[in-house]
Design a protein around this motif. Sequence first.
Motif, short mmCIF file in Angstrom:
data_model
loop_
_atom_site.label_atom_id
_atom_site.label_comp_id
_atom_site.label_asym_id
_atom_site.label_seq_id
_atom_site.Cartn_x
_atom_site.Cartn_y
_atom_site.Cartn_z
N THR A 145 0.85 -1.19 0.00
CA THR A 145 0.00 0.00 0.00
C THR A 145 0.88 1.24 0.00
O THR A 145 2.10 1.15 -0.16
CB THR A 145 -0.96 -0.02 1.22
OG1 THR A 145 -1.92 1.00 1.06
CG2 THR A 145 -0.23 0.13 2.53
N SER A 194 -1.70 5.32 3.66
CA SER A 194 -2.73 4.33 3.96
C SER A 194 -2.55 3.71 5.33
O SER A 194 -3.51 3.18 5.90
CB SER A 194 -2.73 3.23 2.90
OG SER A 194 -3.03 3.78 1.64
N ASP A 237 -9.35 1.94 3.31
CA ASP A 237 -8.33 2.32 2.34
C ASP A 237 -8.77 2.07 0.90
O ASP A 237 -8.53 2.88 0.02
CB ASP A 237 -7.03 1.56 2.62
CG ASP A 237 -5.91 2.02 1.72
OD1 ASP A 237 -5.66 3.24 1.68
OD2 ASP A 237 -5.32 1.18 1.04
#
Length: 160
Positions: free
Chosen positions: A115, A119, A127
């Motif tokens: 990610t 996030s 997210d």
Amino acid sequence: MRDASSDKLSGKVDAHGGECCATCTKSQQCKLRMSLTTMLRNGTTFLGMPNVTEIHRGKQPRRPHHLQDWAAKRKFSQADIARELGADKSLVSRWFSGSTPGLDWQQRLAALFHTEPESLFRHPDDDWIARFLKDRAEDEIERIKATLENAFPRKTGTGS
């Protein structure tokens, strides 16, 4: 006891901007107040205060994160994270206790969880929607919301 009228004649001024009071003996506290008052009047910055951002340059401000949620979603233990990142177990433990990882560790954690660093400060379930809505026009976002609300209406009442 000192005579206030003689202080007026001598031009002595206390830290409060007036004539010296009867108890004023120019103690350390009085000298400090006088210097601070003078600095404030002249618009001078406090030179005695160190530059806090320089002292704590690498330290991140405390910021709520969701590392535990990301780890649970990916089925990582603290030991797994420490091993994968090459970090000390006590450091990972501090993160799980609420300490905010530094920027370099945020980058590594984001790569581990596949990610973006930002996030890490959102719950993993939130997210995907944030990434989905990113860079979309306002009218498109409104249509998406309306579609979701029509497809999944909120249940009202207790119903039978």
